[in-house]
Scaffold this active site. Structure first.
Site, PDB file in Angstrom:
ATOM      1  N   ASP A 209       0.887  -1.176   0.000  1.00 14.80           N
ATOM      2  CA  ASP A 209       0.000   0.000   0.000  1.00 14.80           C
ATOM      3  C   ASP A 209       0.920   1.219   0.000  1.00 14.80           C
ATOM      4  OD1 ASP A 209      -1.487   2.248   0.770  1.00 14.80           O
ATOM      5  OD2 ASP A 209      -2.890   1.039   1.946  1.00 14.80           O
ATOM      6  N   VAL A 210       0.856   2.016  -1.063  1.00 11.64           N
ATOM      7  CA  VAL A 210       1.846   3.094  -1.217  1.00 11.64           C
ATOM      8  C   VAL A 210       1.773   4.143  -0.105  1.00 11.64           C
ATOM      9  CG1 VAL A 210       2.095   2.866  -3.726  1.00 11.64           C
ATOM     10  CG2 VAL A 210       0.357   4.428  -2.789  1.00 11.64           C
TER      11      VAL A 210
ATOM     12  N   TYR B 199      -7.736  15.648  -6.441  1.00 14.84           N
ATOM     13  CA  TYR B 199      -6.959  15.015  -7.522  1.00 14.84           C
ATOM     14  C   TYR B 199      -6.044  16.048  -8.172  1.00 14.84           C
ATOM     15  CZ  TYR B 199      -6.008  11.931 -11.531  1.00 14.84           C
ATOM     16  OH  TYR B 199      -5.396  11.144 -12.484  1.00 14.84           O
TER      17      TYR B 199
ATOM     18  N   LYS C  11      -1.975  15.791  -8.142  1.00 14.22           N
ATOM     19  CA  LYS C  11      -1.262  15.553  -9.407  1.00 14.22           C
ATOM     20  C   LYS C  11      -0.366  16.742  -9.756  1.00 14.22           C
ATOM     21  CE  LYS C  11      -2.646  11.371 -10.294  1.00 14.22           C
ATOM     22  NZ  LYS C  11      -1.678  10.259 -10.306  1.00 14.22           N
TER      23      LYS C  11
ATOM     24  N   THR D 110      -9.063   2.449 -18.883  1.00 14.37           N
ATOM     25  CA  THR D 110      -8.604   1.535 -17.816  1.00 14.37           C
ATOM     26  C   THR D 110      -9.797   1.251 -16.896  1.00 14.37           C
ATOM     27  OG1 THR D 110      -8.084   3.270 -16.208  1.00 14.37           O
ATOM     28  CG2 THR D 110      -6.320   2.687 -17.765  1.00 14.37           C
TER      29      THR D 110
ATOM     30  N   THR E 295     -11.245   4.558 -15.476  1.00  7.48           N
ATOM     31  CA  THR E 295     -12.139   5.384 -16.293  1.00  7.48           C
ATOM     32  C   THR E 295     -13.406   4.612 -16.682  1.00  7.48           C
ATOM     33  OG1 THR E 295     -10.749   4.835 -18.207  1.00  7.48           O
ATOM     34  CG2 THR E 295     -10.408   6.978 -17.205  1.00  7.48           C
TER      35      THR E 295
END
Ligand code: NAP
Length: 239
Positions: A54-55, A146, A150, A181, A184
């Site tokens: 888990d990052v 988001y 980003k 993906t 989306t």
């Protein structure tokens, strides 16, 4: 073939989507690939190792990078790909939702870089690829966290690139446009139609088209490329 021969590459969020395609592409090009994700995943190409990571967990990063460097001695490539999106405007966001997006998209990228950089310093260099987005450079209404994260990934990459340039550790950000993906496919079709409609090429991208960019940045073909933004977006940001 063999553009990554002899390299050890760690990819996050590799269970599906862009991360899965990056992992398979790197393996096809001769890398020893450490595919990682927070859920179970299988069906990788031969020779791909899968680890739970888990990052957003400092402990997971320490455990997995410790295991990888213990077994393979090095990490040459880190693709920080894992990410989540939340369609909430600034005034709708809860602190919990904000913190979750920041923990994965932003803190996760920093933790990954922090964990692998000492190993890259020890072995004489490496390539870090941080997946941002077109929405790390421009915005639409309604995805505040988001955009914030980003955009942070974009500039964190430049900061890291400058800090470690003399140690041959290259750090670049990768900016996909609309890519077909599971992420989306799961979202509101109206959003998808809107973004594809705004894309000059008039179509969705394929994960392989993003993985091809990651492959260039991972390979020695990009040996003089650091602190850059590789945009794979069908022309979206050219407008
Ligand atoms: P996806 O299909 O949702 O795949 C994301 C992967 O990240 C999943 O395997 C997911 O695992 C994993 N992940 C999520 N949270 C994680 C965590 N805390 N630790 C480890 N893994 C985690 O998304 P995608 O479309 O391939 O997107 C990949 C990256 O590209 C993201 O950073 C995204 O923001 C970026 N991007 C995508 C597009 C696009 O149009 N698709 C455009 C621009 C940028 P689980 O199965 O456990 O959730």
């Amino acid at each position: 073939m063999n553009r990554l021969q002899g390299k050890v590459a760690l990819v996050t969020g590799a269970g599906r989507g862009i991360g899965r395609t990056i992992a398979d592409t790197f393996a096809r090009e001769g890398a020893t690939v450490i595919a990682t994700g927070r859920s179970e995943a299988n069906g990788f190409a031969d020779g791909v190792e899968y680890h739970r990571l888990d990052v957003s967990s400092d402990a997971d990063w320490a455990r997995v990078v410790g295991e990888v460097t213990g077994r393979h001695g090095r990490v040459d490539v880190l693709a920080n790909n894992a990410g989540v999106i939340a369609y909430e405007s600034l005034h709708e966001l809860t602190v919990e939702s904000w913190q979750q997006v920041v923990a994965i998209n932003q803190t996760g990228v920093w933790l990954g870089m922090r964990e692998v950089v000492p190993h890259m310093q020890r072995t004489g260099g490496g390539s870090i690829i941080n997946v941002s987005s077109i929405w790390g450079s421009v915005a639409v209404a309604g995805a505040h966290a988001y955009h914030a994260t980003k955009g942070a990934v974009r500039n964190m990459s430049k900061s890291a690139a400058i800090t470690y340039a003399r140690e041959n550790i290259r750090v670049n950000s990768l900016h996909p446009g609309f890519i077909r993906t599971p992420l989306t496919e799961a979202q509101d079709p109206e959003i998808n139609e809107f973004v594809i409609g705004q894309t000059p090429m008039g179509r969705a991208g394929d994960p392989q088209e993003v993985a091809n960019g990651a492959l260039f940045l991972a390979s020695d073909e990009s040996s003089f490329v650091t602190g850059s933004e590789l945009v794979v977006d069908g022309g979206y940001l050219a407008q």
